[in-house]
Design an enzyme around this catalytic site. Structure first.
Site, short mmCIF file in Angstrom:
data_model
loop_
_atom_site.label_atom_id
_atom_site.label_comp_id
_atom_site.label_asym_id
_atom_site.label_seq_id
_atom_site.Cartn_x
_atom_site.Cartn_y
_atom_site.Cartn_z
N HIS A 201 0.83 -1.07 0.14
CA HIS A 201 -0.07 -0.02 -0.03
C HIS A 201 0.90 1.29 -0.07
O HIS A 201 0.71 2.09 -0.90
CB HIS A 201 -1.00 0.15 1.22
CG HIS A 201 -1.77 1.21 1.46
ND1 HIS A 201 -3.04 1.00 0.93
CD2 HIS A 201 -1.73 2.50 1.83
CE1 HIS A 201 -3.94 2.14 0.92
NE2 HIS A 201 -2.92 3.01 1.50
N GLU A 202 1.77 1.35 0.96
CA GLU A 202 2.66 2.36 0.98
C GLU A 202 3.53 2.45 -0.04
O GLU A 202 3.94 3.78 -0.64
CB GLU A 202 3.49 2.32 2.41
CG GLU A 202 2.68 2.50 3.52
CD GLU A 202 1.68 3.79 3.56
OE1 GLU A 202 2.08 4.86 3.01
OE2 GLU A 202 0.66 3.73 4.06
N HIS B 75 1.73 4.43 -2.96
CA HIS B 75 1.99 5.82 -2.50
C HIS B 75 3.26 6.53 -3.21
O HIS B 75 3.38 7.38 -3.89
CB HIS B 75 1.74 6.19 -1.44
CG HIS B 75 0.23 6.25 -0.72
ND1 HIS B 75 -0.84 6.78 -1.35
CD2 HIS B 75 -0.37 5.35 0.49
CE1 HIS B 75 -1.93 6.44 -0.71
NE2 HIS B 75 -1.59 5.68 0.20
N ASP C 189 -7.41 8.17 2.25
CA ASP C 189 -6.60 8.47 1.05
C ASP C 189 -7.72 8.80 0.06
O ASP C 189 -7.85 9.94 -0.48
CB ASP C 189 -5.76 7.39 0.62
CG ASP C 189 -4.70 6.82 1.29
OD1 ASP C 189 -3.95 7.61 2.01
OD2 ASP C 189 -4.48 5.78 1.24
#
Length: 202
Positions: free
Chosen positions: A32-33, A36, A110
């Site tokens: 997930h990170e 980004h 988000d």
């Protein structure tokens, strides 16, 4: 190190050292990170990356930090599109790795942020198909038809940004995997380490 830790604690919250997380939980957060972070470093007009971590703080399971070069006085339409794309990068990475049916609630903040930026583009900055009209959010001085049209424009911006960000992540899948694995191994990476790992200029 002390200043860095203090800033993280003030802005995001204290590290949740007692939180029980399985290796698969950590891997999912890492992807997930990484989503980004990958979108952030691959787009030219985003705030510079500072660091990325999968350590849990406050209500977050991980954080991708970007810091502005100076005072954020005004932003271009391209910069706002990029901000939305970065916000959607985590959800996109989850969908690519785990499938749409296994995406999680981890992207809720988000999605709220991306929606807020898109709404401001439509309602306040005349950066959509609504023309030059701006709308007062504190009063309902517009028709239901106008409200519906605003919703359509907001969704159009979000959909376009989603498609562009997804293409970017899919085309850089190897970099996504490398970044996620590095986060699993080290938990926190500063910007220099990310740029070196991904072999992209800062």
């Amino acid at each position: 190190d002390d200043f860095e830790s203090a800033r993280d604690k003030i802005i995001v919250g204290a590290e949740r050292k007692t939180l029980t997380r399985t290796p698969e939980d950590m891997r999912r957060t890492a992807y997930h990170e990484a989503g980004h972070t990958l979108v952030s470093v691959m787009l030219p007009e985003t705030a510079p990356l500072h660091k990325v971590t999968i350590l849990s703080r406050g209500n977050t399971l991980g954080v991708t930090w970007s810091l502005p070069k100076g005072d954020d006085i005004s932003r271009s339409e391209v910069e706002m599109h990029s901000e939305i794309m970065v916000a959607l990068g985590g959800r996109i990475a989850e969908e690519i790795i785990y499938g749409v049916e296994r995406r999680t609630t981890g992207a809720s903040s988000d999605l709220r942020h991306a929606t807020d930026v898109a709404r401001s583009m439509v309602r306040s900055y005349a950066m959509s198909g609504m023309g030059l009209m701006t709308l007062d959010l504190d009063s309902r001085a517009y028709s239901d038809a106008t409200a519906e049209r605003m919703d359509i424009e907001v969704n159009k911006i979000l959909d376009n940004c989603y498609r562009e960000a997804k293409d970017l992540v899919v085309n850089n899948r190897e970099r996504l995997d490398k970044l996620a694995q590095a986060l699993v191994d080290k938990e926190t990476l500063d910007a220099a380490a990310v740029y070196e790992l991904l072999d992209v200029p800062p």
